[in-house]
Write an enzyme that holds these catalytic residues in place. Structure first.
Site, mmCIF file in Angstrom:
data_model
loop_
_atom_site.group_PDB
_atom_site.id
_atom_site.type_symbol
_atom_site.label_atom_id
_atom_site.label_comp_id
_atom_site.label_asym_id
_atom_site.label_seq_id
_atom_site.Cartn_x
_atom_site.Cartn_y
_atom_site.Cartn_z
ATOM 1 N N GLU A 278 0.659 -1.666 0.358
ATOM 2 C CA GLU A 278 0.168 -0.129 -0.295
ATOM 3 C C GLU A 278 1.129 1.527 0.121
ATOM 4 O O GLU A 278 1.500 1.224 0.727
ATOM 5 C CB GLU A 278 -0.931 0.374 0.568
ATOM 6 C CG GLU A 278 -2.419 -0.813 1.235
ATOM 7 C CD GLU A 278 -3.120 -0.122 2.133
ATOM 8 O OE1 GLU A 278 -3.644 0.412 2.684
ATOM 9 O OE2 GLU A 278 -2.979 -1.319 3.189
ATOM 10 N N ARG A 502 5.954 -14.232 8.700
ATOM 11 C CA ARG A 502 6.545 -12.772 8.326
ATOM 12 C C ARG A 502 8.191 -12.482 9.492
ATOM 13 O O ARG A 502 8.191 -13.139 9.901
ATOM 14 C CB ARG A 502 5.995 -11.265 9.331
ATOM 15 C CG ARG A 502 4.892 -11.313 8.581
ATOM 16 C CD ARG A 502 4.291 -9.940 9.608
ATOM 17 N NE ARG A 502 3.941 -11.121 10.675
ATOM 18 C CZ ARG A 502 2.880 -9.810 11.430
ATOM 19 N NH1 ARG A 502 2.367 -8.233 10.794
ATOM 20 N NH2 ARG A 502 2.656 -9.977 12.347
ATOM 21 N N LYS A 512 4.481 2.763 11.841
ATOM 22 C CA LYS A 512 4.320 4.506 10.800
ATOM 23 C C LYS A 512 3.977 5.550 12.050
ATOM 24 O O LYS A 512 4.341 6.785 11.891
ATOM 25 C CB LYS A 512 3.602 4.637 10.055
ATOM 26 C CG LYS A 512 4.055 3.564 8.878
ATOM 27 C CD LYS A 512 3.147 3.396 7.532
ATOM 28 C CE LYS A 512 2.360 1.965 7.539
ATOM 29 N NZ LYS A 512 1.374 1.716 6.161
#
Ligand SMILES: [Zn+2]
Length: 862
Positions: A278, A502, A512
């Protein structure tokens, strides 16, 4: 003359028979005894570990012989460890024994060998069969920054394999050579024909111009150089384990056999993958694995990878992220075949939403968000249908049209998929396909008032792009059912989704929102502050992309989640740099050392190798002079028996200088009380004793001052940082040294690193542009006059410059740490033309970042 060797003498015969009993052939056993030194070395290994009654196969016995001949410097624990590894068959070849001894020699005395790292360093478990070689070699050749152009490149490729980071170096050398020759024959014709042609060409070329230099000769060395912009991509994770077990293209099941035909017609049986970020933030270290898996899997199989920006949320996107993401992917060594946007497919997705509704498999629901949550059992119970679920198809179609026309406010209506409320999987509980959003979209402007959700978009974009393997992380496992349901409901091609664990790195701070706070409050320099774990920060810090790849590859790819310690990451970076970074002499806290018994103009040229184990890196010249700087750490006012460096009355070697020096006196700064000058005698007469230790130095007249050397420590005092993380920032997490000096070869090395990086990057970019179908911004399909056409300057573009930066200058400051040049530096000579001799310029500012320490614990000391 040595006495004649008699194999029948009782002593020799018994030794030969002992060695034969251990598994050596008679001839080798005799040969070994004939060389008294080798024979005794093997005998003493046998005695040391009581091996005399064992029976090995010949290969194992030979490996033990090799060990006995080369392990003299090892302690019994290390030697014993390798004996065991040979006995269980982990270490087989002579190359492996050499690597094992080398590894054990570097292991700090008294600490047990880390088996995992040992295995990696020695290629344990890597079993490459002759049948696998052709594919692996082709993939290796295609990963080289400069492909061989003729037979002259053969030895460079072989040399590159042998000295490089790829697993191929553990394959049988003879088989590698013969397989490579077959490939070269396919590429360039037979060797004999090529030689004849080259000869003919040389004769005719001699009259006109010199024959072109074979480019491949430099390829293998630059592929490994620490300044390289084309990291070697490890292949082990694709050859074995989880990622080696996937279906072949076309074998993934489809609801209609025609779909398979159409898919294969498009892909021609090639692997197609995608990396779908994204565009709403900078990528972080966790993404390295996803990039490597998505791009690497396709590359390994000769396939293609899309970089797909998943831009379905108009509110979240920002132009700067598109370029940064593309740059990051390329910096890691991968080239997208095509750059796409989910929004490219908005028309198709809308038509499919209408079609799904027509098929009675979607409905417009105008329940409030709270009601929808309650109907879905609030995360506890089984869901119940809402009043809209069974409304007539025509009604839903009409309402969907109204949503599209902007007649509903945000959250006023949603198109929901009519899935399976009796399923145990919440993803099947009539998920939302489309919602109303009134914000303008980065690319499509105000054309749409409705936007598809991730769950609706993702599988259908995979379908449109004919993705063969849709690779994602394990949190998407439950989403796979809905992914497949939707493709089947629309009867469109269905990719197969696979999920891997992951990459979670302990002590990293990745949110973020939180990083944005640190940046805005100036607690860090920017998003690329080297104390952060965004990929741009790792890049700025100087971590080579190849080190990140080899870290991921060493961890392997599985389906079970784990958290990796940061020390492991740093140790991986360290061992990567150990192989590839040149060394320079540098002094962090200089003290002047004056040699009393030489003339003022004393000057001896000294050649310093750039890498002790890689002679191919070459040497640099410096001068040994009357005055040199040494590090404050290397001098003590009080001597002690376990201390081998400089102290009053004590001698030390200055690295590569012709003679050691002995300290005669020293003086201190009256204000600070710190030692500021040491006087020494050069031991150049009489019986010169070999120094017990060598220290680095920089000659005073030519020393280059470094404006800042930045050492980084963990950003937060606590691990994990508390909710109030801003107050936990450690003010000492950035330590700056302002007096450091370095030898003048720094300029030479910097210029070479940047020039090499530029050339390599230009070639790589040229090749990538040829092979990809990435359009220039002018060609891409922004709707004319729309918002998107105003954003053309935000379209990410592939350039050679984006792979080159100050961080390509990497080296080991001898005995200090690994460093790279920070992007805030200014080094004028880098912009001069190639032929100009590099040196200091007015306005230069040199800032170094410490990439990692040389040893795990030395970070504490610094
Ligand atoms: Zn409803």
């Amino acid at each position: 003359m040595p006495p004649k060797f008699d194999p029948k003498s009782p002593e020799n015969a018994s030794l030969i028979s002992l060695f034969q009993g251990l598994g050596l052939a008679e001839k080798s056993a005799t040969e070994l005894v004939r060389q008294p030194k080798s024979g005794l070395a093997f005998k003493s290994l046998v005695d040391e570990f009581s091996l005399e009654n064992n029976k090995y196969d010949e290969k194992t016995a030979s490996a033990l012989v090799k060990l006995s001949a080369s392990s003299g410097k090892l302690g019994p624990a290390e030697r014993g460890f390798i004996v065991k590894k040979i006995e269980i068959g982990d270490i087989k070849s002579s190359d492996q024994v050499t690597a094992a001894v080398k590894y054990a020699e570097g292991n700090p005395a008294g600490t047990p060998i880390n088996e995992e790292e040992f295995n990696k360093a020695c290629g344990v478990g890597i079993d490459i069969t002759a049948a696998q070689l052709p594919e692996l070699l082709r993939s290796y050749i295609s990963s080289l920054p400069t492909a061989p152009e003729n037979w002259a490149g053969l030895s460079a490729v072989l040399g590159g394999i042998r000295s490089g980071a790829s697993d191929l170096k553990w394959a049988n050398a003879g088989e590698v050579k013969s397989s490579l020759e077959t490939i070269f024959t396919e590429l360039f014709g037979t060797k004999e024909a090529a030689q004849a042609a080259a000869k003919a060409q040389a004769t005719s070329a001699a009259k006109t111009k010199p024959a072109p230099k074979p480019k491949a000769a430099v390829a293998s060395s630059s592929a490994e150089a620490s300044s390289s912009t084309s990291p070697v991509i490890p292949t082990n994770i694709f050859r074995e384990g989880f990622l080696s077990d996937f279906h072949k293209p076309g074998e993934n099941p489809q609801i209609n056999p025609k779909l398979k035909e159409q898919h294969l017609e498009f892909t021609k049986g090639m692997v197609y993958t995608r990396f779908p970020p994204e565009p709403n933030g900078y990528l972080h270290i966790g993404h390295v694995k996803a990039i490597m898996v998505d791009f690497g899997y396709a590359k390994f199989h000769g396939g293609r990878t899309y970089l797909r920006f998943d831009d379905t949320n108009p509110e979240a996107e920002e132009g700067r992220y598109f370029q940064s993401i593309l740059e990051t992917v390329r910096w890691l060594g991968f080239e997208p075949w095509k750059i796409t946007y989910s929004s490219d497919n908005f028309d198709q997705l809308y038509q499919w939403a209408v079609e799904l509704t027509r098929r009675g498999k979607a409905y417009v629901c105008t329940c409030s968000a709270e009601k929808m949550k309650a109907d879905r059992g609030l995360g506890k119970g089984q869901p119940v249908p809402c009043e809209h679920r069974d409304r007539p198809i025509e009604e839903s179609l009409r309402e969907f049209e109204r949503m599209k026309n902007g007649e509903y406010p945000e959250q006023g209506a949603a198109l929901r998929m009519k899935m399976d409320l009796s399923s145990g999987n919440p993803y099947m509980w009539d998920g939302v396909a489309y919602r109303v959003k009134l914000a303008p979209h980065h690319r499509t402007g105000d054309k749409w008032k409705i936007y598809p959700t991730y769950d609706f978009t993702h599988c259908l974009c995979d379908s449109i792009e004919n993705i063969s393997h849709s690779l994602c992380t394990v949190e998407f496992i439950p989403a796979r059912e809905s992914y497949e349901w939707l493709c089947d409901a629309l009867e469109v091609y269905k990719a197969r989704q696979y999920e891997f664990a992951r990459l979670n790195l302990q002590g990293t701070f990745l949110s973020k929102r939180k990083i944005a706070k640190l940046v805005n409050n100036k607690l860090v320099k920017d998003w690329d502050d080297p104390r952060l774990y965004t990929i741009i920060a790792l890049r700025r810090r100087g971590i080579p992309p190849g080190a990140l790849l080899s870290f991921v590859s060493d961890l392997g790819v599985t389906t079970s989640e784990s958290v990796v310690e940061i020390q492991r990451f740093e140790s991986s970076v360290r061992s990567y740099l150990e192989e590839s970074a040149p060394r320079l002499m540098m002094v962090l806290n200089p003290i002047k050392l004056i040699i009393e018994n030489v003339a003022d103009d004393y000057r001896v040229p000294v050649q310093v190798p750039l890498h002790p184990k890689v002679p191919a890196m070459g040497t640099v010249e410096t001068s040994f002079t009357k005055e040199v700087y040494i590090d404050a750490e290397d001098f003590r006012e009080e001597d002690s028996p376990d201390y081998f460096r400089l102290a009053p009355g004590k001698s030390v070697g200055l690295f590569k200088a012709p003679f050691p020096v002995t300290c005669t006196s020293y003086s201190k700064d009256p204000v600070t009380g710190q030692v500021n000058e040491i006087r020494c005698r050069l031991e150049d007469t009489g019986n010169v004793k070999k120094a017990k230790a060598y220290i680095q130095w920089v000659n005073v007249p030519e020393s280059i001052k470094i404006d800042e050397v930045r050492y980084f420590k963990p950003l937060f005092r606590s691990d994990p940082p508390p909710a109030d993380f801003e107050s936990d920032v450690n003010p000492e997490s950035l330590e700056v040294y302002k007096n450091a000096v370095i030898e003048p070869a720094f300029y030479e090395l910097s210029k070479k690193a940047i020039l090499d990086a530029r050339k390599e990057s230009e070639e790589r970019t040229k090749k990538a542009k040829k092979e990809s179908s990435i359009k220039s911004p002018e060609e891409s399909k922004a709707v004319e006059g729309s918002e998107a056409s105003k954003h053309l300057e935000d379209e990410p573009v592939v350039t050679a410059e984006q792979l080159v930066g100050m961080e390509n200058i990497r080296f080991q400051g001898m005995r200090l740490a690994y460093f790279s040049v920070d992007r805030e530096s200014k080094i004028g000579c880098l912009d001069e033309n190639e032929a100009t001799k590099p040196g200091k310029k007015d306005g230069d500012k040199i800032i170094l970042n410490r990439i990692v320490s040389l040893k795990e614990d030395s970070g504490k000391k610094a």
